[in-house]
Design a protein around this motif. Structure first.
Motif, mmCIF file in Angstrom:
data_model
loop_
_atom_site.group_PDB
_atom_site.id
_atom_site.type_symbol
_atom_site.label_atom_id
_atom_site.label_comp_id
_atom_site.label_asym_id
_atom_site.label_seq_id
_atom_site.Cartn_x
_atom_site.Cartn_y
_atom_site.Cartn_z
ATOM 1 N N ALA A 41 0.868 -1.174 0.000
ATOM 2 C CA ALA A 41 0.000 0.000 0.000
ATOM 3 C C ALA A 41 0.906 1.225 0.000
ATOM 4 C CB ALA A 41 -0.908 -0.003 1.221
ATOM 5 N N ILE A 42 0.678 2.110 -0.953
ATOM 6 C CA ILE A 42 1.492 3.308 -1.108
ATOM 7 C C ILE A 42 0.559 4.492 -1.360
ATOM 8 C CG2 ILE A 42 1.822 2.927 -3.590
ATOM 9 C CD1 ILE A 42 4.754 3.930 -3.208
ATOM 10 N N TYR A 43 0.966 5.647 -0.865
ATOM 11 C CA TYR A 43 0.190 6.865 -1.087
ATOM 12 C C TYR A 43 0.038 7.065 -2.592
ATOM 13 C CZ TYR A 43 -1.193 11.767 -0.478
ATOM 14 O OH TYR A 43 -1.866 12.959 -0.486
ATOM 15 N N ASP A 44 -1.190 7.275 -3.033
ATOM 16 C CA ASP A 44 -1.463 7.265 -4.467
ATOM 17 C C ASP A 44 -1.300 8.635 -5.126
ATOM 18 O OD1 ASP A 44 -2.091 6.137 -6.920
ATOM 19 O OD2 ASP A 44 -4.226 6.536 -6.678
ATOM 20 N N THR A 45 -0.239 9.334 -4.756
ATOM 21 C CA THR A 45 0.048 10.610 -5.408
ATOM 22 C C THR A 45 1.560 10.769 -5.527
ATOM 23 O OG1 THR A 45 -1.931 11.564 -4.407
ATOM 24 C CG2 THR A 45 -0.341 13.098 -5.343
ATOM 25 N N CYS A 46 2.023 11.003 -6.742
ATOM 26 C CA CYS A 46 3.450 11.210 -6.984
ATOM 27 C C CYS A 46 3.925 12.457 -6.247
ATOM 28 C CB CYS A 46 3.697 11.359 -8.481
ATOM 29 S SG CYS A 46 5.428 11.691 -8.907
ATOM 30 N N SER A 47 5.077 12.361 -5.614
ATOM 31 C CA SER A 47 5.621 13.495 -4.859
ATOM 32 C C SER A 47 6.167 14.597 -5.772
ATOM 33 C CB SER A 47 6.722 13.022 -3.906
ATOM 34 O OG SER A 47 7.803 12.456 -4.623
ATOM 35 N N HIS A 48 6.295 14.321 -7.046
ATOM 36 C CA HIS A 48 6.801 15.321 -7.987
ATOM 37 C C HIS A 48 5.676 16.067 -8.698
ATOM 38 C CE1 HIS A 48 8.077 16.416 -12.172
ATOM 39 N NE2 HIS A 48 8.932 17.121 -11.469
ATOM 40 N N SER A 49 4.678 15.328 -9.184
ATOM 41 C CA SER A 49 3.678 15.949 -10.048
ATOM 42 C C SER A 49 2.251 15.903 -9.535
ATOM 43 C CB SER A 49 3.690 15.279 -11.421
ATOM 44 O OG SER A 49 4.915 15.525 -12.047
ATOM 45 N N ALA A 50 2.026 15.286 -8.386
ATOM 46 C CA ALA A 50 0.683 15.197 -7.807
ATOM 47 C C ALA A 50 -0.311 14.512 -8.749
ATOM 48 C CB ALA A 50 0.189 16.565 -7.368
ATOM 49 N N VAL A 51 0.137 13.447 -9.421
ATOM 50 C CA VAL A 51 -0.758 12.628 -10.231
ATOM 51 C C VAL A 51 -0.828 11.232 -9.608
ATOM 52 C CG1 VAL A 51 -0.314 13.906 -12.365
ATOM 53 C CG2 VAL A 51 1.062 11.902 -11.830
ATOM 54 N N SER A 52 -1.831 10.476 -9.985
ATOM 55 C CA SER A 52 -2.088 9.165 -9.393
ATOM 56 C C SER A 52 -1.036 8.130 -9.809
ATOM 57 C CB SER A 52 -3.477 8.683 -9.815
ATOM 58 O OG SER A 52 -3.722 7.399 -9.319
ATOM 59 N N LEU A 53 -0.394 7.538 -8.809
ATOM 60 C CA LEU A 53 0.575 6.466 -9.102
ATOM 61 C C LEU A 53 -0.127 5.190 -9.557
ATOM 62 C CD1 LEU A 53 3.119 6.902 -6.168
ATOM 63 C CD2 LEU A 53 3.448 7.485 -8.573
ATOM 64 N N SER A 54 -1.379 5.003 -9.145
ATOM 65 C CA SER A 54 -2.089 3.774 -9.510
ATOM 66 C C SER A 54 -2.369 3.679 -11.004
ATOM 67 C CB SER A 54 -3.393 3.646 -8.723
ATOM 68 O OG SER A 54 -4.276 4.696 -9.040
ATOM 69 N N GLU A 55 -2.129 4.762 -11.734
ATOM 70 C CA GLU A 55 -2.281 4.731 -13.190
ATOM 71 C C GLU A 55 -0.978 4.347 -13.884
ATOM 72 O OE1 GLU A 55 -4.050 8.372 -14.601
ATOM 73 O OE2 GLU A 55 -5.459 8.387 -12.925
ATOM 74 N N GLY A 56 0.069 4.096 -13.099
ATOM 75 C CA GLY A 56 1.374 3.770 -13.661
ATOM 76 C C GLY A 56 1.621 2.280 -13.765
ATOM 77 N N GLU A 57 2.808 1.948 -14.238
ATOM 78 C CA GLU A 57 3.227 0.561 -14.450
ATOM 79 C C GLU A 57 3.930 0.016 -13.219
ATOM 80 O OE1 GLU A 57 2.948 -1.293 -17.427
ATOM 81 O OE2 GLU A 57 1.660 0.333 -18.150
ATOM 82 N N CYS A 61 8.911 -4.772 -7.439
ATOM 83 C CA CYS A 61 8.522 -3.982 -6.260
ATOM 84 C C CYS A 61 8.638 -2.487 -6.508
ATOM 85 C CB CYS A 61 9.349 -4.397 -5.043
ATOM 86 S SG CYS A 61 8.891 -6.023 -4.435
ATOM 87 N N THR A 62 8.435 -2.078 -7.769
ATOM 88 C CA THR A 62 8.441 -0.648 -8.089
ATOM 89 C C THR A 62 7.159 -0.274 -8.826
ATOM 90 O OG1 THR A 62 9.542 -0.858 -10.236
ATOM 91 C CG2 THR A 62 10.964 -0.601 -8.299
ATOM 92 N N ILE A 63 6.803 1.000 -8.689
ATOM 93 C CA ILE A 63 5.690 1.562 -9.450
ATOM 94 C C ILE A 63 6.202 2.824 -10.116
ATOM 95 C CG2 ILE A 63 4.742 2.878 -7.494
ATOM 96 C CD1 ILE A 63 1.923 2.099 -8.630
ATOM 97 N N GLU A 64 5.828 2.994 -11.383
ATOM 98 C CA GLU A 64 6.316 4.132 -12.164
ATOM 99 C C GLU A 64 5.206 5.152 -12.369
ATOM 100 O OE1 GLU A 64 9.100 3.907 -15.759
ATOM 101 O OE2 GLU A 64 7.124 4.171 -16.662
ATOM 102 N N CYS A 65 5.518 6.402 -12.098
ATOM 103 C CA CYS A 65 4.578 7.486 -12.377
ATOM 104 C C CYS A 65 4.435 7.620 -13.893
ATOM 105 C CB CYS A 65 5.076 8.785 -11.746
ATOM 106 S SG CYS A 65 4.000 10.193 -12.116
ATOM 107 N N TRP A 66 3.227 7.645 -14.364
ATOM 108 C CA TRP A 66 2.978 7.679 -15.802
ATOM 109 C C TRP A 66 3.351 9.009 -16.446
ATOM 110 C CZ3 TRP A 66 -0.320 11.421 -17.489
ATOM 111 C CH2 TRP A 66 -1.167 12.002 -16.538
ATOM 112 N N LEU A 67 3.435 10.086 -15.656
ATOM 113 C CA LEU A 67 3.642 11.395 -16.258
ATOM 114 C C LEU A 67 5.105 11.683 -16.605
ATOM 115 C CD1 LEU A 67 2.240 13.957 -17.207
ATOM 116 C CD2 LEU A 67 2.484 14.863 -14.887
ATOM 117 N N HIS A 68 6.020 11.479 -15.641
ATOM 118 C CA HIS A 68 7.433 11.796 -15.874
ATOM 119 C C HIS A 68 8.364 10.619 -15.635
ATOM 120 C CE1 HIS A 68 5.882 15.998 -15.060
ATOM 121 N NE2 HIS A 68 6.365 16.063 -16.280
ATOM 122 N N ALA A 69 7.806 9.428 -15.429
ATOM 123 C CA ALA A 69 8.575 8.181 -15.334
ATOM 124 C C ALA A 69 9.426 8.029 -14.071
ATOM 125 C CB ALA A 69 9.430 7.978 -16.578
#
Length: 108
Positions: A41-57, A61-69
């Protein structure tokens, strides 16, 4: 039976391996990720761009932010790639009787 200090989010079978799922509980956006036979369980907001991490890949054991990778470690919330430099909160997970619970108190 409820797990003390934890909030019920879903049944384990509602999660798909490698596919993040977004929840909002107690006003907190949380991404649940089933990967490598563990639930994170991880906070679902990227610390850089404030977009949803759950929309990433998810990759291991990693999750990628879809906006800036930027990639984040699901175990620690630490960023692994720029442009993100600040970690995001992670939350303890318990699974009991096929139900997934997350502890938000004192976290983040």
């Amino acid at each position: 039976m409820p797990v003390s200090g934890y909030t019920y989010l879903c049944r384990l079978e509602a999660l798909t391996e490698g596919l993040p799922r977004r929840f909002v509980t107690e006003g907190v956006p949380v991404a649940l990720v089933l990967t490598e036979d563990q639930v994170f369980a991880i906070y679902d907001t990227c610390s850089h761009s404030a977009v949803s991490l759950s929309e990433g890949e998810v990759d291991g054991c990693t999750i990628e932010c879809w906006l800036h990778a930027s990639r984040f470690d699901l175990r620690s919330g630490k960023p692994l790639d720029p442009p993100a430099t600040r970690p995001v909160p992670v939350y303890p997970v318990r699974i009991e009787d096929g139900k997934v619970y997350v502890e938000l108190q004192g976290q983040g």
